[in-house]
Write a protein that holds these residues in place. Structure first.
Motif, mmCIF file in Angstrom:
data_model
loop_
_atom_site.group_PDB
_atom_site.id
_atom_site.type_symbol
_atom_site.label_atom_id
_atom_site.label_comp_id
_atom_site.label_asym_id
_atom_site.label_seq_id
_atom_site.Cartn_x
_atom_site.Cartn_y
_atom_site.Cartn_z
ATOM 1 N N LEU A 141 28.784 44.602 5.195
ATOM 2 C CA LEU A 141 30.061 45.310 5.054
ATOM 3 C C LEU A 141 30.384 45.588 3.589
ATOM 4 C CD1 LEU A 141 32.207 43.407 7.720
ATOM 5 C CD2 LEU A 141 31.162 45.672 7.929
ATOM 6 N N ALA A 142 30.008 44.663 2.723
ATOM 7 C CA ALA A 142 30.297 44.863 1.297
ATOM 8 C C ALA A 142 29.530 46.056 0.733
ATOM 9 C CB ALA A 142 29.956 43.594 0.522
ATOM 10 N N SER A 143 28.335 46.344 1.284
ATOM 11 C CA SER A 143 27.565 47.489 0.794
ATOM 12 C C SER A 143 28.248 48.819 1.106
ATOM 13 C CB SER A 143 26.163 47.477 1.413
ATOM 14 O OG SER A 143 26.226 47.625 2.825
ATOM 15 N N PHE A 144 29.201 48.816 2.060
ATOM 16 C CA PHE A 144 29.990 50.003 2.368
ATOM 17 C C PHE A 144 31.392 49.924 1.762
ATOM 18 C CE2 PHE A 144 26.822 49.817 5.717
ATOM 19 C CZ PHE A 144 26.406 51.132 5.813
ATOM 20 N N GLY A 145 31.608 48.957 0.885
ATOM 21 C CA GLY A 145 32.899 48.816 0.230
ATOM 22 C C GLY A 145 33.971 48.245 1.129
ATOM 23 N N ILE A 146 33.588 47.518 2.170
ATOM 24 C CA ILE A 146 34.548 46.963 3.122
ATOM 25 C C ILE A 146 34.652 45.457 2.906
ATOM 26 C CG2 ILE A 146 35.108 46.666 5.557
ATOM 27 C CD1 ILE A 146 33.467 49.155 6.148
ATOM 28 N N ARG A 147 35.845 44.957 2.780
ATOM 29 C CA ARG A 147 36.099 43.529 2.627
ATOM 30 C C ARG A 147 36.898 43.027 3.827
ATOM 31 N NH1 ARG A 147 38.117 41.901 -3.250
ATOM 32 N NH2 ARG A 147 37.565 39.887 -2.315
ATOM 33 N N LEU A 148 36.627 41.812 4.222
ATOM 34 C CA LEU A 148 37.307 41.248 5.384
ATOM 35 C C LEU A 148 38.766 40.957 5.058
ATOM 36 C CD1 LEU A 148 34.610 38.729 6.696
ATOM 37 C CD2 LEU A 148 35.081 41.031 7.515
ATOM 38 N N PRO A 149 39.686 41.310 5.944
ATOM 39 C CA PRO A 149 41.098 40.987 5.702
ATOM 40 C C PRO A 149 41.347 39.487 5.819
ATOM 41 C CG PRO A 149 40.797 41.899 7.909
ATOM 42 C CD PRO A 149 39.471 42.022 7.212
ATOM 43 N N LYS A 150 42.406 39.025 5.183
ATOM 44 C CA LYS A 150 42.706 37.598 5.148
ATOM 45 C C LYS A 150 43.903 37.212 6.022
ATOM 46 C CE LYS A 150 40.907 37.027 0.455
ATOM 47 N NZ LYS A 150 41.198 36.553 -0.924
ATOM 48 N N HIS A 151 44.615 38.180 6.548
ATOM 49 C CA HIS A 151 45.838 37.840 7.270
ATOM 50 C C HIS A 151 45.576 37.393 8.703
ATOM 51 C CE1 HIS A 151 45.071 42.115 8.171
ATOM 52 N NE2 HIS A 151 45.674 41.884 9.329
ATOM 53 N N LEU A 152 44.392 37.641 9.231
ATOM 54 C CA LEU A 152 44.056 37.207 10.578
ATOM 55 C C LEU A 152 43.448 35.810 10.548
ATOM 56 C CD1 LEU A 152 42.594 40.539 11.996
ATOM 57 C CD2 LEU A 152 44.880 39.605 12.322
ATOM 58 N N GLN A 153 43.558 35.079 11.653
ATOM 59 C CA GLN A 153 43.184 33.665 11.662
ATOM 60 C C GLN A 153 41.676 33.453 11.772
ATOM 61 O OE1 GLN A 153 45.440 31.711 14.722
ATOM 62 N NE2 GLN A 153 47.356 31.795 13.593
ATOM 63 N N THR A 154 41.062 34.018 12.796
ATOM 64 C CA THR A 154 39.658 33.714 13.052
ATOM 65 C C THR A 154 38.746 34.727 12.363
ATOM 66 O OG1 THR A 154 39.554 35.037 15.087
ATOM 67 C CG2 THR A 154 40.278 32.727 15.286
ATOM 68 N N TYR A 155 37.516 34.317 12.150
ATOM 69 C CA TYR A 155 36.524 35.177 11.504
ATOM 70 C C TYR A 155 36.223 36.389 12.376
ATOM 71 C CZ TYR A 155 32.117 36.577 9.339
ATOM 72 O OH TYR A 155 31.118 37.287 8.727
ATOM 73 N N GLU A 156 36.096 36.183 13.685
ATOM 74 C CA GLU A 156 35.766 37.292 14.579
ATOM 75 C C GLU A 156 36.898 38.321 14.619
ATOM 76 O OE1 GLU A 156 34.214 38.005 19.182
ATOM 77 O OE2 GLU A 156 34.415 35.978 18.349
ATOM 78 N N GLN A 157 38.135 37.882 14.591
ATOM 79 C CA GLN A 157 39.259 38.809 14.563
ATOM 80 C C GLN A 157 39.249 39.665 13.307
ATOM 81 O OE1 GLN A 157 42.719 36.323 15.000
ATOM 82 N NE2 GLN A 157 42.564 36.230 17.247
ATOM 83 N N ARG A 158 38.923 39.066 12.177
ATOM 84 C CA ARG A 158 38.886 39.815 10.922
ATOM 85 C C ARG A 158 37.792 40.876 10.938
ATOM 86 N NH1 ARG A 158 39.839 34.530 8.679
ATOM 87 N NH2 ARG A 158 37.623 34.308 8.101
ATOM 88 N N VAL A 159 36.628 40.515 11.512
ATOM 89 C CA VAL A 159 35.520 41.476 11.570
ATOM 90 C C VAL A 159 35.848 42.615 12.524
ATOM 91 C CG1 VAL A 159 33.101 41.772 12.198
ATOM 92 C CG2 VAL A 159 33.806 39.747 10.941
ATOM 93 N N ARG A 160 36.367 42.291 13.692
ATOM 94 C CA ARG A 160 36.667 43.341 14.675
ATOM 95 C C ARG A 160 37.803 44.259 14.198
ATOM 96 N NH1 ARG A 160 33.859 42.952 19.149
ATOM 97 N NH2 ARG A 160 32.911 40.961 19.755
ATOM 98 N N LYS A 161 38.684 43.755 13.377
ATOM 99 C CA LYS A 161 39.766 44.575 12.851
ATOM 100 C C LYS A 161 39.226 45.702 11.975
ATOM 101 C CE LYS A 161 44.023 45.709 11.840
ATOM 102 N NZ LYS A 161 44.921 46.329 12.845
ATOM 103 N N ILE A 162 38.281 45.391 11.129
ATOM 104 C CA ILE A 162 37.758 46.421 10.220
ATOM 105 C C ILE A 162 36.730 47.319 10.892
ATOM 106 C CG2 ILE A 162 38.134 44.974 8.190
ATOM 107 C CD1 ILE A 162 35.185 44.332 8.211
ATOM 108 N N LEU A 163 36.236 46.926 12.092
ATOM 109 C CA LEU A 163 35.276 47.764 12.803
ATOM 110 C C LEU A 163 35.953 48.835 13.646
ATOM 111 C CD1 LEU A 163 32.593 45.191 14.035
ATOM 112 C CD2 LEU A 163 32.439 46.781 12.112
ATOM 113 N N GLU A 164 37.272 48.827 13.688
ATOM 114 C CA GLU A 164 37.997 49.853 14.442
ATOM 115 C C GLU A 164 37.770 51.218 13.799
ATOM 116 O OE1 GLU A 164 42.034 48.670 14.525
ATOM 117 O OE2 GLU A 164 41.701 46.929 15.835
ATOM 118 N N GLY A 165 37.228 52.134 14.593
ATOM 119 C CA GLY A 165 36.931 53.470 14.088
ATOM 120 C C GLY A 165 35.598 53.581 13.391
ATOM 121 N N GLN A 166 34.858 52.468 13.264
ATOM 122 C CA GLN A 166 33.538 52.471 12.621
ATOM 123 C C GLN A 166 32.468 52.370 13.721
ATOM 124 O OE1 GLN A 166 33.036 52.827 9.384
ATOM 125 N NE2 GLN A 166 35.070 52.436 8.524
ATOM 126 N N THR A 167 32.117 53.487 14.318
ATOM 127 C CA THR A 167 31.229 53.470 15.481
ATOM 128 C C THR A 167 29.831 52.982 15.119
ATOM 129 O OG1 THR A 167 32.450 55.371 16.371
ATOM 130 C CG2 THR A 167 30.331 54.843 17.391
#
Length: 333
Positions: A141-167
């Protein structure tokens, strides 16, 4: 692995599996009939440490052969003196070691200790697989300039949040998320089995009375040491697992170096983590004198040296408690 009987025969694991060599008293007679062994009053079966050393040691011992396992590093130092590397020359040199007694005997662990170490190793692999998967996801994700958000609790929630719209990215990352989830599940299963071993073993329960020592540290210590009677002094355990400093002396020079790290890596790592937890996380309680001793040492040297010294002290305490059949009672560090 070189195996010798009477100082002159080299056995292979394939022959042992196939049952080519009979058991017990017929074993030496069978070899003598084939003309491959001399009749000796004091025969010795000698092998080097290796992946199959435990299995070969048990199998040959069950066949009534006097077994001894030697350090492979020492055997390599002797065998390297030979100009020509052949099985016959290796057997001859190892038989000379057995004849002269110039070797370091290695204690072979029991079947229960081997099973516990296999359990601990499998758990370690599962945990590392989860960590490697998370780092891979973060790096991709970092190679595409994407960083995981910190406001969500679990690791999987943070990853799925940024994958919205990224087919396209979702097709790459989601299989890794499933791999991480399965690694977590299997690590939990192995941890539960390890905890069961710690609860059912009386020595582990007594070791866990020591501050900073939990189920992982207790099971790893018991599985690695196996038999506390191996050491006459508890202080020798620190040297056995490589937590004592090296020494170099030549002429007028005489100084100590870093720790040897020559012992078991798994136990050394676990004890270091237990000591670091005791030094940094444990608050007032039974372990406070130990923590004060390590903190005083930390002020004179460094944090890592203090942790290593505390880990060595923990190994001495654990062996003494295991051997004496007592529990931890802190009086003075």
């Amino acid at each position: 692995m070189a195996m010798l009987c009477g100082g002159s025969v080299r056995f292979s694991t394939a022959a042992l599996r196939s049952g080519e060599y009979p058991k017990s008293s017929s074993y030496p007679a069978h070899l003598k009939k084939r003309g491959k062994v001399e009749q000796r009053t004091n025969s010795l079966t000698q092998g080097e440490t290796g992946r199959m050393a435990n299995w070969l040691y048990d199998e040959l011992s069950q066949r009534g052969l006097p077994m001894v396992c030697i350090d492979a590093r020492q055997a390599h130092a002797v065998l390297s003196q030979m100009h020509n590397k052949t099985d016959e020359n290796d057997a001859a040199m190892l038989s000379e070691l057995a004849r002269t007694g110039f070797f370091k005997k290695i204690e072979v662990k029991s079947r229960l200790a081997q099973e516990r170490r296999a359990l601990l190793r499998a758990r370690e692999v599962a945990i590392k697989m989860r960590m490697n998967t998370e780092n891979t996801i973060r790096g991709l994700l970092a190679s595409f300039g994407i960083r995981l958000p910190k406001h969500l609790q679990t690791y999987e929630q943070r990853v799925r949040k940024i994958l919205e719209g990224q087919t396209v990215l979702a097709g790459v990352i989601e299989p890794l998320l499933k791999l991480r989830t399965e690694a977590l599940r299997q690590a939990a299963v192995l941890t539960k089995e390890m905890t069961r071993h710690s609860r059912n073993d009386e020595a582990c329960r007594r070791l866990m009375t020591i501050p900073g020592v939990g189920a992982v540290s207790a099971v790893t210590f018991v599985a690695t040491i196996d038999t506390p009677e191996r050491f006459n002094r508890s202080r020798s355990v620190g040297a056995y697992i490589g937590l004592t400093s090296r020494r170099y002396q030549s002429g007028d020079m005489d100084f100590g170096g870093r720790i040897s790290k020559r012992g078991d890596r798994m136990l050394r790592t676990v004890l270091y983590e237990a000591a670091n937890s005791l030094l940094c996380r444990v608050k007032s309680g039974p372990g406070q004198p130990l923590k004060d001793w390590a903190m005083a040492l930390k002020k004179r040297t460094s944090h890592k040296k203090a942790v290593v010294a505390l880990a060595r002290k923990l190994s001495v305490i654990m062996h003494a408690i295991w051997k004496d059949g007592t529990e931890f009672e802190m009086k003075e560090a």
